[in-house]
Write a protein that holds these residues in place. Structure first.
Motif, PDB file in Angstrom:
ATOM      1  N   UNK A  66      -4.470  -3.035   7.633  1.00  0.00           N
ATOM      2  CA  UNK A  66      -5.158  -2.598   6.420  1.00  0.00           C
ATOM      3  C   UNK A  66      -4.655  -1.224   5.977  1.00  0.00           C
ATOM      4  N   UNK A  67      -4.369  -0.345   6.939  1.00  0.00           N
ATOM      5  CA  UNK A  67      -3.840   0.978   6.601  1.00  0.00           C
ATOM      6  C   UNK A  67      -2.472   0.855   5.919  1.00  0.00           C
ATOM      7  N   UNK A  71      -1.796   2.227   2.226  1.00  0.00           N
ATOM      8  CA  UNK A  71      -1.011   3.468   2.173  1.00  0.00           C
ATOM      9  C   UNK A  71       0.433   3.255   1.737  1.00  0.00           C
ATOM     10  N   UNK A  72       1.049   2.180   2.186  1.00  0.00           N
ATOM     11  CA  UNK A  72       2.492   2.056   1.983  1.00  0.00           C
ATOM     12  C   UNK A  72       2.915   0.868   1.113  1.00  0.00           C
ATOM     13  N   UNK A  73       2.351  -0.298   1.339  1.00  0.00           N
ATOM     14  CA  UNK A  73       2.896  -1.498   0.703  1.00  0.00           C
ATOM     15  C   UNK A  73       2.458  -1.620  -0.757  1.00  0.00           C
ATOM     16  N   UNK A  99      -7.956 -10.574   4.149  1.00  0.00           N
ATOM     17  CA  UNK A  99      -6.631  -9.960   4.145  1.00  0.00           C
ATOM     18  C   UNK A  99      -5.727 -10.651   3.124  1.00  0.00           C
ATOM     19  N   UNK A 100      -5.782 -11.975   3.047  1.00  0.00           N
ATOM     20  CA  UNK A 100      -4.954 -12.695   2.090  1.00  0.00           C
ATOM     21  C   UNK A 100      -5.334 -12.344   0.653  1.00  0.00           C
ATOM     22  N   UNK A 106      -3.766  -6.190  -4.193  1.00  0.00           N
ATOM     23  CA  UNK A 106      -3.088  -4.894  -4.073  1.00  0.00           C
ATOM     24  C   UNK A 106      -1.571  -4.988  -4.146  1.00  0.00           C
ATOM     25  N   UNK A 107      -1.018  -6.199  -4.020  1.00  0.00           N
ATOM     26  CA  UNK A 107       0.440  -6.376  -4.035  1.00  0.00           C
ATOM     27  C   UNK A 107       0.829  -7.339  -5.150  1.00  0.00           C
TER      28      UNK A 107
END
Length: 332
Positions: A66-67, A71-73, A99-100, A106-107
């Motif tokens: 989750x981080x 934070x990055x992806x 998560x999916x 977010x992506x």
């Protein structure tokens, strides 16, 4: 490398070179590098570095995942490989619908998702990111109702390529349900031993828009598979299959296929009554657009058969090589 006669250090390298070096490191090491200095922290957060992420090389707690997501992806991510730790026991972290869904929210640029050893029994297909164009399932568990025919609205509307490798529960009902993926053009079935010849024939009739089909390591005869292809996939461009039970008559059904550009026949790991080079040549000559003929595991490398095929198919790239090891991935 020397700069002004002095040995250069890592800090003398341009950002583009350091980013290239960082791209070969596991995700865990990238995060650690961000603590070295301000410059490296900035580089680790670069969008280019997080376009393609592989999280299968190390086990990762859900909290860390989750981080990374936050934070990055996020919008940087284009392709992701995830491991569900299915073989690690019930106490291991599993993929979740939350998560999916978060990946989808977010992506927004995520186009390729590869899941390895994941238990998807509690992850509905509707929770997968709707932006996906490629989905790969390797040694995953899926429920009976995971892919249903006639979903409305359709799921994964952009999905063009699907790889199902060693998914033990996959059967005829799932295969028929693939018609829900209306943009599907490429299908790879590896080790799908529950799929029957009748099921494949009936399903391909409704998947006539496929341009690539690979059937590897399944409990299907090559003759029946080629017959179904010739009947329903007249516009297919690439065919690859394990040549179990392949005969000259079975191969001849592909004669005159108008769009076929690439044909790969892979010998099974058991003894195969191989066709003669002349029989293969006779059928391939009738395929007007054939440009690649690949034969694996027939043992013809460097022999007279190779010369016959190369001379008989001057416009075609003929590839003869040893078959993959039994433990190798089907699609390699």
């Amino acid at each position: 490398m020397r700069v002004g006669g002095v040995m250069a250090t890592l800090s003398d390298l341009p950002d583009s070179v350091i980013l290239e070096i960082f791209s070969y490191l596991p995700v865990r090491d990238r995060i650690r590098l961000s603590r070295v200095c301000h410059r490296w922290k900035r580089l680790v957060g670069d969008r280019w570095l997080w376009r393609h992420v592989d999280l299968t090389v190390c086990r990762m707690r859900p909290k860390v995942m989750w981080h990374l997501l936050r934070r990055y992806m996020a919008s940087r991510l284009h392709s992701l490989r995830l491991c569900g730790y299915l073989s690690a026991g019930s106490q291991a972290p599993q993929l979740s619908p939350a998560l999916m869904r978060a990946l989808g929210q977010k992506c927004p640029n995520l186009q390729r998702l590869c899941l390895h050893g994941a238990d998807l029994s509690v992850v509905p297909v509707t929770s997968l990111p709707c932006t996906l164009r490629t989905l790969e399932l390797h040694s995953c568990e899926i429920p009976m109702a995971w892919i249903l025919k006639g979903r409305d609205p359709p799921v994964l509307p952009l999905l063009e390529s699907l790889v199902l490798d060693r998914v033990p529960a996959f059967r005829d009902e799932h295969l028929r349900g693939l018609t829900s993926f209306r943009a599907l053009r490429s299908l790879v079935l590896g080790g799908a031993y529950r799929v029957t010849e009748a099921g494949l024939d009936a399903s391909l009739q409704e998947l006539s828009s496929l341009r690539r089909l690979e059937v590897l390591g399944c409990a299907l005869s090559a003759d029946s598979t080629l017959l179904a292809i010739s009947r329903h996939l007249r516009d297919v461009r690439k065919v690859r299959l394990t040549a179990t039970g392949l005969s000259a008559a079975g191969l001849s059904v592909l004669e005159g296929m108008p769009a076929l550009e690439s044909l790969c026949l892979q010998a099974p790991h058991v003894a195969l009554e191989t066709l003669s080079p002349a029989e293969i040549l006779s059928s391939c000559r009738t395929m007007p657009r054939l440009r690649v003929l690949e034969l694996q595991g027939l043992g013809w490398e460097g022999q007279e058969a190779e010369r016959i095929l190369c001379q008989g198919l001057p416009r075609c790239l003929v590839i003869l090589r040893a078959g993959p090891k039994e433990s190798a991935d089907w699609w390699v």
